[in-house]
Design a protein around this motif. Structure first.
Motif, PDB file in Angstrom:
ATOM      1  N   MET A 137     -31.709  -6.210   6.801  1.00 19.25           N
ATOM      2  CA  MET A 137     -30.520  -5.684   7.064  1.00 19.25           C
ATOM      3  C   MET A 137     -29.242  -6.785   7.034  1.00 19.25           C
ATOM      4  SD  MET A 137     -31.073  -2.723   6.033  1.00 19.25           S
ATOM      5  CE  MET A 137     -29.723  -2.428   5.937  1.00 19.25           C
ATOM      6  N   GLU A 138     -28.886  -7.501   7.401  1.00 18.92           N
ATOM      7  CA  GLU A 138     -27.800  -8.409   8.125  1.00 18.92           C
ATOM      8  C   GLU A 138     -27.691  -8.639   7.151  1.00 18.92           C
ATOM      9  OE1 GLU A 138     -30.197 -12.260   9.063  1.00 18.92           O
ATOM     10  OE2 GLU A 138     -31.287 -12.100  10.905  1.00 18.92           O
ATOM     11  N   PRO A 139     -26.069  -8.421   7.181  1.00 15.53           N
ATOM     12  CA  PRO A 139     -25.250  -8.389   8.088  1.00 15.53           C
ATOM     13  C   PRO A 139     -25.005  -7.520   9.369  1.00 15.53           C
ATOM     14  CG  PRO A 139     -23.807  -8.780   6.593  1.00 15.53           C
ATOM     15  CD  PRO A 139     -24.969  -8.779   5.975  1.00 15.53           C
ATOM     16  N   ALA A 140     -25.873  -6.526   8.347  1.00 12.86           N
ATOM     17  CA  ALA A 140     -25.331  -5.102   9.438  1.00 12.86           C
ATOM     18  C   ALA A 140     -26.325  -5.074  10.943  1.00 12.86           C
ATOM     19  CB  ALA A 140     -25.477  -3.817   8.232  1.00 12.86           C
ATOM     20  N   ILE A 200     -28.721   4.631   6.005  1.00 12.32           N
ATOM     21  CA  ILE A 200     -29.328   3.825   6.078  1.00 12.32           C
ATOM     22  C   ILE A 200     -30.469   4.225   6.892  1.00 12.32           C
ATOM     23  CG2 ILE A 200     -29.933   1.466   7.474  1.00 12.32           C
ATOM     24  CD1 ILE A 200     -26.936   1.233   7.643  1.00 12.32           C
ATOM     25  N   VAL A 201     -31.699   4.636   6.549  1.00 14.70           N
ATOM     26  CA  VAL A 201     -33.118   4.945   7.196  1.00 14.70           C
ATOM     27  C   VAL A 201     -34.261   3.977   8.050  1.00 14.70           C
ATOM     28  CG1 VAL A 201     -32.723   6.875   5.564  1.00 14.70           C
ATOM     29  CG2 VAL A 201     -34.172   4.969   4.773  1.00 14.70           C
ATOM     30  N   VAL A 202     -34.543   5.099   8.608  1.00 13.18           N
ATOM     31  CA  VAL A 202     -36.178   4.098   8.758  1.00 13.18           C
ATOM     32  C   VAL A 202     -36.937   5.005   8.507  1.00 13.18           C
ATOM     33  CG1 VAL A 202     -37.148   3.236  10.436  1.00 13.18           C
ATOM     34  CG2 VAL A 202     -34.988   3.193  11.119  1.00 13.18           C
ATOM     35  N   TYR A 203     -38.302   4.303   7.693  1.00 17.14           N
ATOM     36  CA  TYR A 203     -39.128   4.762   6.996  1.00 17.14           C
ATOM     37  C   TYR A 203     -40.735   3.759   7.854  1.00 17.14           C
ATOM     38  CZ  TYR A 203     -38.768   1.262   3.567  1.00 17.14           C
ATOM     39  OH  TYR A 203     -39.306   0.115   2.909  1.00 17.14           O
ATOM     40  N   ASN A 204     -41.568   4.904   7.580  1.00 16.60           N
ATOM     41  CA  ASN A 204     -42.916   4.026   8.115  1.00 16.60           C
ATOM     42  C   ASN A 204     -43.889   3.742   6.055  1.00 16.60           C
ATOM     43  OD1 ASN A 204     -43.491   3.513  10.539  1.00 16.60           O
ATOM     44  ND2 ASN A 204     -44.198   5.315  10.916  1.00 16.60           N
ATOM     45  N   VAL A 205     -44.355   3.442   6.086  1.00 18.15           N
ATOM     46  CA  VAL A 205     -45.160   3.031   5.192  1.00 18.15           C
ATOM     47  C   VAL A 205     -47.033   3.170   5.326  1.00 18.15           C
ATOM     48  CG1 VAL A 205     -46.067   1.320   3.951  1.00 18.15           C
ATOM     49  CG2 VAL A 205     -44.043   0.741   4.071  1.00 18.15           C
ATOM     50  N   LYS A 206     -47.730   4.040   4.296  1.00 16.99           N
ATOM     51  CA  LYS A 206     -48.756   4.769   4.975  1.00 16.99           C
ATOM     52  C   LYS A 206     -49.247   3.605   5.259  1.00 16.99           C
ATOM     53  CE  LYS A 206     -48.432   8.702   1.362  1.00 16.99           C
ATOM     54  NZ  LYS A 206     -46.528   8.563   1.377  1.00 16.99           N
ATOM     55  N   GLU A 207     -50.144   3.206   5.644  1.00 14.38           N
ATOM     56  CA  GLU A 207     -51.773   2.789   6.829  1.00 14.38           C
ATOM     57  C   GLU A 207     -50.515   1.111   6.850  1.00 14.38           C
ATOM     58  OE1 GLU A 207     -54.428   1.773   3.948  1.00 14.38           O
ATOM     59  OE2 GLU A 207     -54.412   4.020   3.556  1.00 14.38           O
ATOM     60  N   LYS A 211     -33.189  -0.742  -0.157  1.00 16.40           N
ATOM     61  CA  LYS A 211     -33.821  -1.879  -0.367  1.00 16.40           C
ATOM     62  C   LYS A 211     -33.315  -2.945   0.637  1.00 16.40           C
ATOM     63  CE  LYS A 211     -31.221  -5.193  -2.807  1.00 16.40           C
ATOM     64  NZ  LYS A 211     -30.106  -5.825  -2.230  1.00 16.40           N
ATOM     65  N   GLY A 212     -33.197  -3.827   1.542  1.00 17.80           N
ATOM     66  CA  GLY A 212     -32.905  -5.053   2.511  1.00 17.80           C
ATOM     67  C   GLY A 212     -31.699  -5.008   1.686  1.00 17.80           C
ATOM     68  N   ASP A 213     -30.521  -5.003   2.910  1.00 22.19           N
ATOM     69  CA  ASP A 213     -29.349  -5.859   2.367  1.00 22.19           C
ATOM     70  C   ASP A 213     -29.024  -7.130   2.598  1.00 22.19           C
ATOM     71  OD1 ASP A 213     -28.246  -2.958   2.350  1.00 22.19           O
ATOM     72  OD2 ASP A 213     -26.897  -3.655   4.352  1.00 22.19           O
ATOM     73  N   ASN A 214     -29.844  -7.808   2.503  1.00 24.25           N
ATOM     74  CA  ASN A 214     -30.485  -9.257   2.361  1.00 24.25           C
ATOM     75  C   ASN A 214     -31.958  -9.758   1.942  1.00 24.25           C
ATOM     76  OD1 ASN A 214     -29.739 -11.812   3.803  1.00 24.25           O
ATOM     77  ND2 ASN A 214     -30.632 -12.275   4.803  1.00 24.25           N
ATOM     78  N   ASN A 215     -31.934  -8.352   0.969  1.00 26.58           N
ATOM     79  CA  ASN A 215     -33.212  -8.618   0.163  1.00 26.58           C
ATOM     80  C   ASN A 215     -32.487  -9.027  -1.186  1.00 26.58           C
ATOM     81  OD1 ASN A 215     -35.049  -8.310   2.025  1.00 26.58           O
ATOM     82  ND2 ASN A 215     -35.782  -6.499   1.809  1.00 26.58           N
ATOM     83  N   VAL A 258     -28.191   6.237  13.495  1.00 29.34           N
ATOM     84  CA  VAL A 258     -26.431   6.832  13.999  1.00 29.34           C
ATOM     85  C   VAL A 258     -25.675   6.141  15.076  1.00 29.34           C
ATOM     86  CG1 VAL A 258     -27.696   9.284  13.275  1.00 29.34           C
ATOM     87  CG2 VAL A 258     -28.423   8.128  15.741  1.00 29.34           C
ATOM     88  N   GLY A 259     -26.822   5.361  15.239  1.00 35.66           N
ATOM     89  CA  GLY A 259     -25.917   4.374  15.801  1.00 35.66           C
ATOM     90  C   GLY A 259     -26.920   3.129  16.809  1.00 35.66           C
ATOM     91  N   TYR A 260     -26.500   1.948  17.355  1.00 31.09           N
ATOM     92  CA  TYR A 260     -27.098   1.090  17.363  1.00 31.09           C
ATOM     93  C   TYR A 260     -26.441   0.298  18.742  1.00 31.09           C
ATOM     94  CZ  TYR A 260     -24.264  -3.279  15.830  1.00 31.09           C
ATOM     95  OH  TYR A 260     -22.513  -3.450  14.833  1.00 31.09           O
ATOM     96  N   ILE A 261     -26.330  -0.317  19.272  1.00 31.26           N
ATOM     97  CA  ILE A 261     -26.572  -1.625  20.435  1.00 31.26           C
ATOM     98  C   ILE A 261     -27.529  -3.234  19.985  1.00 31.26           C
ATOM     99  CG2 ILE A 261     -27.050  -2.263  23.553  1.00 31.26           C
ATOM    100  CD1 ILE A 261     -27.287   0.351  23.554  1.00 31.26           C
ATOM    101  N   PRO A 262     -26.520  -3.752  19.392  1.00 34.26           N
ATOM    102  CA  PRO A 262     -26.926  -5.274  19.435  1.00 34.26           C
ATOM    103  C   PRO A 262     -27.510  -6.046  20.691  1.00 34.26           C
ATOM    104  CG  PRO A 262     -24.505  -4.756  19.106  1.00 34.26           C
ATOM    105  CD  PRO A 262     -25.057  -4.030  19.620  1.00 34.26           C
TER     106      PRO A 262
END
Length: 173
Positions: free
Chosen positions: A51-54, A75-82, A107-111, A137-141
């Motif tokens: 996801m760089e540079p985000a 931007i979402v966070v997901y799990n893949v089955k198994e 899709k990843g921004d860097n992919n 909704v937010g982040y800390i680097p």
């Protein structure tokens, strides 16, 4: 005197109960945050550079999972089955919604390509209600970089636990 041998049973019990209180408080805060955000994992660490540079490796992300009307660009966070490692990527297409279940393509921004190769075999998109843990909704680097170090260098866990044990044993009373 130093260490546990100089403690009375009452002092030892107090130390054990204080430690248990710290652990139970952390657990309750985590569970409370999970309920408020409606996410099984309201805080995650970015583990790769997709996801760089985000977002960079080690960034600590805060998630929210209330309101299921996810939009393209979110931007979402997901799990893949198994698989038990969450993936942080951007929504690039949405299908359905309203009366039909919302389905997402990420899709990843860097992919170079979308995530269909990352999904479970036969899966062509994510189902918003089943696969997505939450929206960022937010982040800390870089705050979560210690998590990456501990997972990449398992011996570091042993060193840290050893240092904590020595610190406890050498405390003055």
């Amino acid at each position: 005197m130093f260490g546990l041998s100089s403690m009375t049973p009452r002092q030892l019990a107090t130390q054990v109960l204080n430690f248990a209180l710290v652990l139970s408080t952390a657990f309750m805060l985590w569970k409370g945050l999970s309920v408020v955000t409606n996410s099984s994992s309201p805080i995650v660490v970015v583990l790769s550079g997709s996801m760089e540079p985000a977002f960079e490796r080690g960034d600590l992300l805060f998630l929210w999972n209330r309101g299921m009307n996810t939009q393209v660009g979110e931007i979402v966070v997901y799990n893949v089955k198994e698989k038990d490692i969450p993936i942080v990527h951007r929504v690039v297409r949405r299908f359905g919604g309203g009366n039909t279940p919302l389905k997402l393509l990420t899709k990843g921004d860097n992919n170079l390509a979308d995530d269909t190769e990352l999904y479970a075999p036969g899966q062509r998109y994510l189902t918003r209600s089943e696969d997505v843990i939450g929206s960022v909704v937010g982040y800390i680097p870089f705050v979560g970089y210690m998590t990456i170090l501990l997972s990449e260098y398992p011996w570091l866990k042993t060193v840290m636990l050893g240092l904590m044990a020595v610190t406890v044993l050498l405390q003055r009373e």
